[in-house]
Design a protein around this motif. Structure first.
Motif, PDB file in Angstrom:
ATOM      1  N   VAL A 820      35.899 -22.200  -4.022  1.00  9.76           N
ATOM      2  CA  VAL A 820      36.408 -20.433  -5.947  1.00  9.76           C
ATOM      3  C   VAL A 820      36.192 -20.902  -6.502  1.00  9.76           C
ATOM      4  O   VAL A 820      34.947 -19.482  -7.450  1.00  9.76           O
ATOM      5  CB  VAL A 820      37.583 -20.709  -5.859  1.00  9.76           C
ATOM      6  N   PHE A 821      35.606 -22.142  -7.087  1.00 13.03           N
ATOM      7  CA  PHE A 821      35.239 -22.173  -8.665  1.00 13.03           C
ATOM      8  C   PHE A 821      33.371 -22.244  -8.401  1.00 13.03           C
ATOM      9  O   PHE A 821      33.113 -21.200  -9.433  1.00 13.03           O
ATOM     10  CB  PHE A 821      35.382 -23.340  -8.908  1.00 13.03           C
ATOM     11  N   ASN A 822      33.006 -22.948  -7.635  1.00 14.93           N
ATOM     12  CA  ASN A 822      31.532 -22.315  -7.687  1.00 14.93           C
ATOM     13  C   ASN A 822      31.017 -21.144  -7.221  1.00 14.93           C
ATOM     14  O   ASN A 822      29.374 -20.858  -7.546  1.00 14.93           O
ATOM     15  CB  ASN A 822      30.666 -23.600  -6.176  1.00 14.93           C
ATOM     16  N   GLN A 823      31.761 -20.744  -6.809  1.00 19.42           N
ATOM     17  CA  GLN A 823      31.216 -18.723  -5.720  1.00 19.42           C
ATOM     18  C   GLN A 823      32.011 -18.157  -6.745  1.00 19.42           C
ATOM     19  O   GLN A 823      31.017 -17.122  -6.501  1.00 19.42           O
ATOM     20  CB  GLN A 823      31.750 -18.634  -4.059  1.00 19.42           C
ATOM     21  N   VAL A 824      32.764 -18.205  -7.214  1.00 15.46           N
ATOM     22  CA  VAL A 824      33.399 -17.236  -8.041  1.00 15.46           C
ATOM     23  C   VAL A 824      33.615 -17.429  -9.167  1.00 15.46           C
ATOM     24  O   VAL A 824      32.262 -16.248 -10.630  1.00 15.46           O
ATOM     25  CB  VAL A 824      34.728 -17.428  -7.419  1.00 15.46           C
ATOM     26  N   ILE A 825      34.147 -18.091  -9.398  1.00 21.94           N
ATOM     27  CA  ILE A 825      34.403 -18.312 -11.661  1.00 21.94           C
ATOM     28  C   ILE A 825      33.613 -19.658 -11.525  1.00 21.94           C
ATOM     29  O   ILE A 825      32.187 -18.818 -13.190  1.00 21.94           O
ATOM     30  CB  ILE A 825      35.791 -19.320 -11.515  1.00 21.94           C
ATOM     31  N   GLY A 826      32.331 -20.269 -11.201  1.00 21.46           N
ATOM     32  CA  GLY A 826      31.364 -20.886 -12.216  1.00 21.46           C
ATOM     33  C   GLY A 826      30.195 -20.166 -12.661  1.00 21.46           C
ATOM     34  O   GLY A 826      30.454 -19.057 -12.225  1.00 21.46           O
ATOM     35  N   PRO A 827      28.819 -20.795 -13.245  1.00 19.39           N
ATOM     36  CA  PRO A 827      28.433 -20.058 -13.939  1.00 19.39           C
ATOM     37  C   PRO A 827      27.743 -19.846 -13.058  1.00 19.39           C
ATOM     38  O   PRO A 827      26.310 -18.586 -12.959  1.00 19.39           O
ATOM     39  CB  PRO A 827      27.320 -22.006 -14.477  1.00 19.39           C
TER      40      PRO A 827
END
Length: 1242
Positions: A820-827
């Motif tokens: 979720v962090f890589n696909q949504v929140i991350g850079p």
């Protein structure tokens, strides 16, 4: 002087030296003719101006010149010409030198002006769109009295040739007036250009004739439809615009804000005083809602009066008119009995008195039901307005105010307090009306019995303290019962919510024993309360007999010339019956109004809770430019409420320990002198991570950015639309796609990308209906991780400029959180290029953040990039070291205990979240059609039945049999025997009284007075004992049935498999254990005893009538068949309406609870208007059910039966007459209790 031959001439008219019966004065042709001359003009000239003002303000367009209007005008002009002719003829005779009495000239002149005014009203009614006029109907009905009287007198005199013009004028006037009366019973065409928009299924009330409207026959179509087939929401009438929730709430909200502003302005000096906030503590049940220092209830009371006073006063006026006819019945009965004892009286007087008695009883019922209809409609509108006010208040409550009460408190406000407060309007007149009844009854008794009447009043006044004492003791036991019921409900709720653990540990028997012990104490309090209620009912029932015994004994024994006769006996009983209602009604109304006052205080306290400041955040809809600050907090200091210490600040030399929980302004100012105000800026497109230990204010910082906290000083600005993901996921009771889109237009390609990025693709594929799958109340068919990812998907789909993410990774497994962090929140996620503030405990994602802010003790200790903060070796380094020492590894920090987690522990998120499989049944729109569809419930798809699902059909005989078996067949048989015994005693008492009245009078006194009195008193005592025993048996049997049925329900639920609890919402189970068990405990026994009382009372009436007149069975049998048909028609429809109404109001409560829990999300997405519209649509749907239910509940039934059934009250005198007058009311009460019992048993 009147002309010779007139009924008001001759010396006998004014000769009062010779005593004559009262009927001779009140029923003389002279009196009737004078009343016929002056009553119609007086009626129209008094009501006409008010009627003109009303139709001027409530115009509905205009009517075309229909044939009905033309016929009215032609007949009206003919009447005007006839009245002009009647004025011209006396003037011509005076010119001829023939003297004329003033009455001959005045009467036609008055009628000429009144007829002209009536035609003017007909013309104005056409201009204002009035299709049927009640004022015109009453006027033409009264106008028939004078011509009918004159026609009867002239026809009997036989002097047509002596004055043919007068005879022809009278006959022609009667014909024209009766024709106008017939036309007033018809309805005109609809308005040509209606101001209101056309509705799909409009209420037929506005387009029917006045007799149909007064008798509620316009509701017959819906009742017949409900009898033939199950009713659906589409069968219900649409609401009028003035009754819509939006209109009602806007009126009340406007008056509430105005009165509150005035009250706050007047109390400014007091609020600034040194003792502000030092008021006494509220009662325990109010502490959750009453703010510190208390608030006045006056503004809300004045607002309610300003909005609803007109409807209440009109209903009160109808009640006063009904009371006038109520007291006319005993007077007419006295005149009738006096007529029967006067052989020389003309026969037409007896027929006229009988007809007047019938009309008085019918008009009393008519106005009583108009009173009930108007007050019940007011009750419905008041409940809607208050519920809408609560809904709007929920959306503006501050975070500090929400901490003062849980969601259950708000639901209780809607389901209990608002309901109780709206029902109190029915009892407001009970504070003063019984006093008026007692006064009028005393005057009647004084005229009949002289000073002996004082004993009757003394008996009733002596019973009042007993009734108040019983009510107080019963309230005490009811409070104890409610406390035990709350304890039982809390324990049951805890067991049901943890049933998986209970079953896995084998604790079912232990918890069942605990619940049953509490239930036993609850039923013990209920048993005592029921016995006290039986004593109270017996005192009400027997007080009439006791008062009659005392009055008759004193009257006959004090003076030898006081003999008992039929007039004294039965008129006294009729008056004492009214007096009994007064003394029974007063304590009951006082008790209900005391309860309503408590609810009113709770509601006023809730409406005074602190609200969020709409100007706390300077938000701009335009997106910020790249490189510029998108979020800025300058010199900010924030607190949970205006009276609490700051929770967010930046400190130089103070380590967070300088604040206490005091609420004095001076203490706060001194502390703020040692604080530097908070400053924080976030540029456009930046990913800012907020970290810190638990409880350091990370979530509070996001709340400050949303405007949820009270801003004490400084400024907050945000550029562009905002999306918010709360720490505890909030989802709606709708489908997956509606939760994600959240009022946005559906874009399937973007939706698919969002679901895949939030790791929801495999989950949605496993759902039976895909994205259209309903997730249930509070996401009951989803796991904690699924709900959190759904909440994140809602924010991502919005395409906002600013994202405030409150620890969305906490409820996810490690690999799912990383995805979720890589696909949504991350850079490189979907949100790249937007401004993101991420509160997180996942420290492994910090290197990918653009900036990091570390919080400690509500302070921002340092801000910078990850490498900068590592080089500083400050708070962030200490936080990382603490995470390593705790063994968390830095990637999965300790999660708060309150956060939701997947039930599968460390298993992959998508593998552990397959359970309940709902199917789509409705949308999440705001139209009435969609709100109505919500009531139809799931249809054969395996969807768990919610509270909104409605059952249809009749109550089966097996349901009655199961309840009777729970009571016990021997106890049922014994109860029927007791009711039979007490009713036999009641019949014997009435029959003995009739024998007492028929005793011959010798030398001014009766010979067996003492014997008659002793036997009458003994029969009254036997009836009282039998009545108490029978009612106590019913209530004790109800307690026994409640105990057995609760044990069966509890054991059946406890033995159910785990799959049952996964498919069934806990709310449904709790509803069975709370609300429905309360119906079994209280409502069914109460209605059952009323049903048995009415049934055996009806048997007594029939026996009395047939004993005196055996031929009465010819009228009684058709009457019974007619009432049986009414009962079948009424019960079938009313049960369905009550079920739909209950389900619709449950939907309102559930929606408000949902708004309360997600108010921060709703405000962040600026969706307040959408949720208010949803709430209004649900309330409108509830009103669409409530309105036909209140029409059918009593009004239509009683009037239909009273106006179609033959009256027996015009045939018999004495006991039979009094008994026959009770027949209709006994039968109507019987049918109403049958309907209520059927609904409760279902």
């Amino acid at each position: 002087m009147a002309a010779p031959g007139e009924p008001c001439t001759g010396p006998g008219v004014w000769n009062q030296t010779e005593p004559e019966p009262a009927a001779s004065h009140l029923l003389s042709l002279c009196f009737l003719k004078a009343a016929g001359v002056w009553v119609p003009p007086l009626y129209l000239w008094v009501l006409g101006p008010f009627y003109l003002l009303y139709i001027h303000r409530h115009g509905r367009g205009y009517l075309r010149m229909s044939p009905l209007f033309k016929a009215k005008m032609v007949l009206g002009f003919a009447l005007i010409l006839l009245c002009t002719f009647n004025v011209a003829v006396p003037l011509w005779r005076i010119q001829q030198g023939k003297p004329q009495a003033p009455e001959v000239l005045i009467r036609p002149a008055v009628w000429l002006t009144t007829m002209t005014f009536a035609m003017f009203l007909v013309h104005v009614e056409r201009k204002k769109g009035v299709q049927a006029s009640g004022v015109q109907f009453g006027y033409w009905l009264l106008c028939c009295l004078l011509p009918a009287t004159s026609t009867a007198q002239q026809a009997s005199s036989g002097d047509f040739l002596s004055d043919p013009l007068r005879h022809l004028s009278t006959y022609l006037c009667l014909s024209l007036v009766m024709a106008e009366f017939v036309l007033s019973c018809l309805v005109d065409q609809p308005p040509f250009f209606q101001k209101d928009s056309q509705q799909a299924n409009p209420c037929p009330e506005a387009g029917v004739s006045f007799p149909s409207r007064a008798a509620f026959w316009w509701a017959s179509g819906l009742l017949w439809r409900g009898y033939r087939k199950p009713l659906r929401p589409k069968d219900l009438w649409s609401l009028e615009p003035e009754n819509s929730t939006e209109e009602l709430v806007s009126q009340l909200e406007r008056e509430w804000m105005r009165n509150r502003g005035v009250a706050q302005g007047c109390a400014t000096a007091e609020l600034k005083g040194p003792n502000r906030g030092s008021g006494s503590r509220a009662a325990p049940e109010l502490q959750a809602l009453v703010p510190r220092g208390g608030r006045p209830r006056g503004p809300l009371l004045r607002a309610l009066w300003s909005v609803f006073c007109g409807s209440f006063l009109l209903g009160t006026l109808s009640l006063l008119v009904a009371d006038a006819f109520r007291f006319a019945v005993p007077k007419l009965l006295s005149l009738f009995l006096e007529f029967m004892g006067t052989p020389q009286s003309p026969a037409w007087q007896g027929s006229l008195l009988a007809v007047l008695m019938l009309l008085s009883a019918g008009l009393q019922t008519l106005f009583e039901q108009q009173h009930m209809y108007r007050l019940k409609a007011l009750q419905m509108r008041l409940r809607t307005a208050l519920a809408g006010l609560v809904c709007r208040k929920v959306l503006v409550l501050s975070r500090g105010a929400k901490k003062a009460g849980a969601v259950g408190d708000v639901v209780n406000l809607l389901s209990v307090d608002v309901q109780r407060l709206s029902e109190s309007v029915l009892y407001l007149n009970g504070l003063w009306l019984p006093l008026l009844w007692i006064t009028v009854c005393f005057v009647y008794l004084w005229q009949l019995l002289g000073p002996s009447a004082l004993t009757a009043v003394a008996v009733f006044l002596g019973l009042l303290p007993l009734n108040f004492f019983i009510s107080k003791k019963r309230s005490h036991h009811q409070e104890g019962q409610m406390r035990r019921k709350d304890s039982r409900a809390r324990l049951t709720s805890a067991v049901l919510r943890a049933m998986r653990t209970v079953k896995s540990q084998g604790w079912e028997a232990a918890f069942l024993d605990r619940v049953l012990r509490i239930r036993g104490r609850e039923l013990g309090a209920l048993r005592t309360s029921s016995l006290l209620f039986s004593v109270s009912l017996v005192s009400f029932q027997v007080s009439t007999s006791l008062a009659a015994l005392v009055v008759f004994a004193v009257h006959t024994l004090v003076a030898e010339e006081n003999a008992m006769d039929a007039e004294k006996a039965f008129v006294t009983l009729a008056v004492l019956g009214i007096l009994n209602k007064a003394q029974a009604f007063l304590p009951f109304c006082a008790h209900c109004l005391v309860q309503a006052r408590v609810s009113f205080d709770r509601l006023a306290a809730f409406l005074y809770l602190e609200e969020v400041d709409p100007g706390a955040v300077d938000s701009s809809p335009s997106r910020g430019s790249p490189g510029k600050d998108c979020i800025a907090i300058r010199d900010g200091t924030f607190a949970w409420s205006q009276e609490s210490p700051p929770c967010l600040h930046r400190s130089l030399g103070l380590q967070g320990g300088g604040w206490t929980t005091g609420d004095g302004q001076e203490q706060r100012q001194n502390s703020m002198n040692h604080l530097h105000r908070i400053n924080l800026t976030v540029p456009q497109g930046c990913l800012l991570a907020i970290v810190g230990p638990v409880g350091t204010g990370k979530s509070s910082l996001l709340s400050a950015l949303l405007g949820e906290l009270s801003k004490l000083e400084g400024s907050v600005s945000i550029q562009g639309p905002v999306a918010y993901v709360p720490q505890e996921a909030w989802v709606q009771n709708t489908s997956v796609v509606e939760n994600v889109c959240f009022r946005q237009e559906l874009d399937l390609s973007w939706l698919e990308r969002v679901l895949e990025a939030c790791a929801l693709g495999p989950d949605v594929d496993s759902f039976p209906a895909g994205i259209h799958t309903l997730i249930g109340e509070q996401g009951m068919s989803l796991s904690g991780g699924q709900k959190q990812r759904l909440s994140l998907a809602r924010a991502v789909y919005r395409k906002a400029a600013v994202y405030l993410l409150d620890d969305p990774l906490a409820a996810l497994d490690a690999h799912v959180g990383q995805h979720v962090f890589n696909q949504v929140i991350g850079p490189s996620g979907l949100l790249q290029g937007t401004t993101r503030i991420l509160v997180t405990h996942a420290l492994h994602v910090l290197p990918q953040a653009d900036r990091i802010a570390v919080l400690a003790d509500g302070c921002i200790t340092e801000v910078g990039s990850y490498q900068e903060l590592l080089r500083r070796k400050g708070a962030l380094v200490a936080l990382l070291e603490g995470a390593r020492q705790s063994g968390g590894g830095g990637d999965r920090e300790a999660q708060p205990a309150a956060s939701t987690s997947d039930p599968g522990g460390r298993r992959p998120d998508h593998r552990s979240e397959r359970s309940i499989k709902p199917t789509p049944t409705r949308g999440g729109g705001i139209s009435e059609a969609q709100a109505a569809a919500a009531l139809d419930g799931p249809r054969g798809t395996g969807q768990p039945g919610g509270e909104g699902s409605v059952q249809y059909g009749r109550v089966k005989a097996a349901m009655y049999l199961s309840y009777l078996q729970a009571v016990g067949i021997p106890l049922c048989t014994y109860t029927l025997f007791l009711f039979l015994c007490q009713q036999v005693a009641s019949f014997c008492r009435g029959y003995w009284l009739s024998l007492w009245a028929d005793d011959p009078v010798v030398d001014g006194q009766q010979m067996q007075t003492a014997l008659r009195g002793w036997v009458f008193g003994l029969l009254g005592c036997l009836q009282a004992i039998g009545l108490f025993a029978s009612m106590a048996a019913v209530f004790l049997g109800g307690v026994q049935a409640s105990s057995l049925l609760f044990q069966r329900l509890l054991r059946d639920v406890a033995r159910s498999p785990i799959g049952f609890f996964e498919r069934t919402p806990v709310g449904n189970l709790l509803n069975h254990f709370s609300k429905e068990m309360d119906t079994v405990d209280v409502e069914i026994p109460d209605k059952l005893q009323a049903l048995l009382t009415y049934t055996f009372g009806l048997l007594e009436v029939c026996l009395a009538v047939m004993t005196a007149t055996p031929l009465a069975i010819v009228a009684i049998l058709p009457l019974m068949l007619l009432y049986a048909g009414f009962q079948s028609l009424y019960v079938a429809t009313l049960c369905q309406l009550r079920r739909i109404e209950s389900a619709s109001y449950s939907s309102v409560c559930s929606h408000v609870a949902e708004m309360f829990q997600g108010s921060a999300v709703v405000r962040a997405f600026q969706a307040q208007d959408h949720f208010v519209a949803q709430s209004d649509a649900l309330m409108d749907m509830n009103q669409r059910v409530s309105f036909p239910r209140l029409v059918a509940d009593r009004s239509w039934l009683i009037l239909a039966s009273c106006l179609t059934s033959p009256s027996l009250s015009i045939i018999w005198t004495g006991l039979v007459l009094r008994m026959a007058m009770r027949t209709t009311y006994i039968l109507m009460g019987n049918i109403c209790n049958v309907a209520t019992t059927c609904r409760a048993l279902f």
